[in-house]
Design a protein around this motif. Structure first.
Motif, PDB file in Angstrom:
ATOM      1  N   LEU A  75       0.636  -1.206   0.026  1.00 44.32           N
ATOM      2  CA  LEU A  75       0.117   0.086   0.051  1.00 44.32           C
ATOM      3  C   LEU A  75       0.767   1.335  -0.111  1.00 44.32           C
ATOM      4  CD1 LEU A  75      -2.787  -0.916   2.597  1.00 44.32           C
ATOM      5  CD2 LEU A  75      -2.946  -0.964   0.241  1.00 44.32           C
ATOM      6  N   THR A  76       1.993   0.939   0.358  1.00 49.46           N
ATOM      7  CA  THR A  76       3.147   2.315   0.331  1.00 49.46           C
ATOM      8  C   THR A  76       3.525   2.668  -0.875  1.00 49.46           C
ATOM      9  OG1 THR A  76       5.110   1.057   0.972  1.00 49.46           O
ATOM     10  CG2 THR A  76       3.534   1.754   2.701  1.00 49.46           C
ATOM     11  N   ALA A  77       3.349   1.776  -1.947  1.00 48.71           N
ATOM     12  CA  ALA A  77       3.795   2.084  -3.442  1.00 48.71           C
ATOM     13  C   ALA A  77       2.942   3.121  -4.104  1.00 48.71           C
ATOM     14  CB  ALA A  77       3.954   0.773  -4.232  1.00 48.71           C
ATOM     15  N   PRO A  78       3.695   4.149  -4.782  1.00 47.72           N
ATOM     16  CA  PRO A  78       2.798   5.074  -5.227  1.00 47.72           C
ATOM     17  C   PRO A  78       1.945   4.317  -6.621  1.00 47.72           C
ATOM     18  CG  PRO A  78       5.054   5.656  -5.157  1.00 47.72           C
ATOM     19  CD  PRO A  78       5.026   4.332  -4.894  1.00 47.72           C
ATOM     20  N   VAL A  79       0.564   5.079  -6.513  1.00 47.99           N
ATOM     21  CA  VAL A  79      -0.387   4.649  -7.389  1.00 47.99           C
ATOM     22  C   VAL A  79      -0.694   5.718  -8.713  1.00 47.99           C
ATOM     23  CG1 VAL A  79      -1.619   3.027  -5.759  1.00 47.99           C
ATOM     24  CG2 VAL A  79      -2.273   5.354  -5.872  1.00 47.99           C
ATOM     25  N   PHE A  80      -0.461   6.719  -8.159  1.00 46.48           N
ATOM     26  CA  PHE A  80      -0.573   8.015  -9.130  1.00 46.48           C
ATOM     27  C   PHE A  80       0.304   9.080  -8.791  1.00 46.48           C
ATOM     28  CE2 PHE A  80      -4.006   8.927  -6.519  1.00 46.48           C
ATOM     29  CZ  PHE A  80      -3.913  10.331  -6.124  1.00 46.48           C
ATOM     30  N   ASP A  81       0.408   9.896  -9.738  1.00 48.08           N
ATOM     31  CA  ASP A  81       1.294  11.333  -9.517  1.00 48.08           C
ATOM     32  C   ASP A  81       0.600  12.335 -10.112  1.00 48.08           C
ATOM     33  OD1 ASP A  81       3.174  13.354  -9.120  1.00 48.08           O
ATOM     34  OD2 ASP A  81       4.803  12.010  -9.794  1.00 48.08           O
ATOM     35  N   LEU A  82       0.440  13.478  -9.144  1.00 47.54           N
ATOM     36  CA  LEU A  82      -0.250  14.536  -9.799  1.00 47.54           C
ATOM     37  C   LEU A  82       0.631  15.468 -10.683  1.00 47.54           C
ATOM     38  CD1 LEU A  82      -1.885  16.126  -6.544  1.00 47.54           C
ATOM     39  CD2 LEU A  82      -2.960  14.624  -8.503  1.00 47.54           C
ATOM     40  N   GLY A  83       2.069  15.449 -10.665  1.00 45.16           N
ATOM     41  CA  GLY A  83       2.733  15.941 -11.720  1.00 45.16           C
ATOM     42  C   GLY A  83       3.079  17.611 -11.244  1.00 45.16           C
ATOM     43  N   ILE A  84       2.663  17.747 -10.005  1.00 46.10           N
ATOM     44  CA  ILE A  84       2.901  19.226  -9.539  1.00 46.10           C
ATOM     45  C   ILE A  84       4.085  19.143  -8.810  1.00 46.10           C
ATOM     46  CG2 ILE A  84       1.822  20.970  -8.059  1.00 46.10           C
ATOM     47  CD1 ILE A  84      -0.957  19.630  -8.852  1.00 46.10           C
ATOM     48  N   GLN A  85       4.787  20.248  -9.042  1.00 43.79           N
ATOM     49  CA  GLN A  85       6.075  20.430  -8.287  1.00 43.79           C
ATOM     50  C   GLN A  85       5.931  21.425  -7.176  1.00 43.79           C
ATOM     51  OE1 GLN A  85       9.160  19.136  -8.962  1.00 43.79           O
ATOM     52  NE2 GLN A  85       9.813  20.210  -6.803  1.00 43.79           N
ATOM     53  N   GLY A  86       5.629  21.014  -5.924  1.00 46.13           N
ATOM     54  CA  GLY A  86       5.742  21.700  -4.454  1.00 46.13           C
ATOM     55  C   GLY A  86       6.645  22.782  -4.407  1.00 46.13           C
ATOM     56  N   ALA A  87       6.471  23.842  -3.838  1.00 41.33           N
ATOM     57  CA  ALA A  87       7.470  24.774  -3.390  1.00 41.33           C
ATOM     58  C   ALA A  87       8.500  24.159  -2.765  1.00 41.33           C
ATOM     59  CB  ALA A  87       6.828  25.877  -2.537  1.00 41.33           C
TER      60      ALA A  87
END
Length: 260
Positions: A75-87
């Motif tokens: 469950l700790t594996a990424p399932v999706f990425d928003l593709g937004i670069q955080g500050a």
């Protein structure tokens, strides 16, 4: 049996078990406070049963999750990425994660539910309706089934967090099982005294709801990758509880002096 004897003959295993039990008991406090608040809104004859059922469900859920460790760790594996670069933060890293795992989504959903529930209960405490007084111990504010469903939802959230904590602290399944069972036994012993104490001291309800509101915010932050050290959280809770205990003591002494 021989393998268990060999396992527990290692001092490091006992150290891991002790640390894990302490951590699990501390994590179980949040769950126990929630169960106590909900059970106190039921008729007196149903409260103990609700606490027993709620804690029993917590044990069953933790044991089931322990039998599915491989799936749970996944469950700790990424399932999706928003593709937004955080500050960028102080050290140049993003201030929040944009990749989300199932664990992150569970924590966010659980945190939102906890914030919603705590906010709703705070509203009822601050401005209760005449026909729905949460301090009326003779009248139920919710049904037994509704209380169990809400307890089950929070059990699921806290169980995932609890078992993932256990997985991170030891690789030995028997150690995890012993720690979980011991923690639930402690919760069973502490459930009735805690609920009765909360029931006798209505101001403690607001403090407990504040704790739940804070824990909900921490769960949401954790889901977004902003990890707040647990020591800070529980230190703040301990300090607030100490101040409230002093207030209760002061009120009782003042009341005793006025009666004499």
């Amino acid at each position: 049996m021989e393998s268990l004897i060999t396992l527990f003959s290692e001092p490091g295993v006992w150290a891991a078990l002790t640390a894990l039990i302490v951590m699990e008991v501390v994590l179980g406090i949040d769950n126990l406070v929630f169960i106590s608040i909900l059970s106190n809104k039921l008729p007196p004859e149903q409260r103990q049963k609700a606490r027993r059922v709620g804690i029993g469900l917590a044990l069953a859920m933790r044991l089931v999750l322990l039998s599915m460790i491989a799936w749970l760790v996944g469950l700790t594996a990424p399932v999706f990425d928003l593709g937004i670069q955080g500050a960028p933060g102080m050290h140049g890293e993003p201030t929040f994660e944009t990749q989300f795992s199932w664990r992150d989504l569970i924590l966010i959903a659980g945190g939102l539910f906890l914030v919603w529930k705590a906010t709703k209960e705070i509203h009822h405490n601050v401005d209760p309706h005449p026909s729905d007084d949460v301090f009326d111990t003779g009248k139920a504010a919710l049904t037994f089934g509704s209380a169990i469903v809400q307890i089950l939802l929070l059990d699921a959230i806290f169980s995932v967090d609890s078992i993932l904590t256990a997985v991170g602290m030891t690789d030995h399944l028997p150690v995890m099982v012993i720690a979980v069972v011991f923690t639930v036994i402690v919760m069973l012993v502490a459930a009735d005294p805690l609920a009765e104490f909360i029931g006798r001291n209505p101001t403690v309800v607001m403090l407990a709801l504040g704790f739940l509101l804070m824990i909900g915010g921490v769960l949401i932050a954790d889901g977004f990758g902003v990890h707040v050290p647990k020591g800070y959280i529980y230190s703040a809770m301990a300090f607030s509880a100490t101040v409230e205990a002093l207030n209760i003591w002061a009120r009782r002494r003042s009341s005793a002096r006025s009666e004499s």
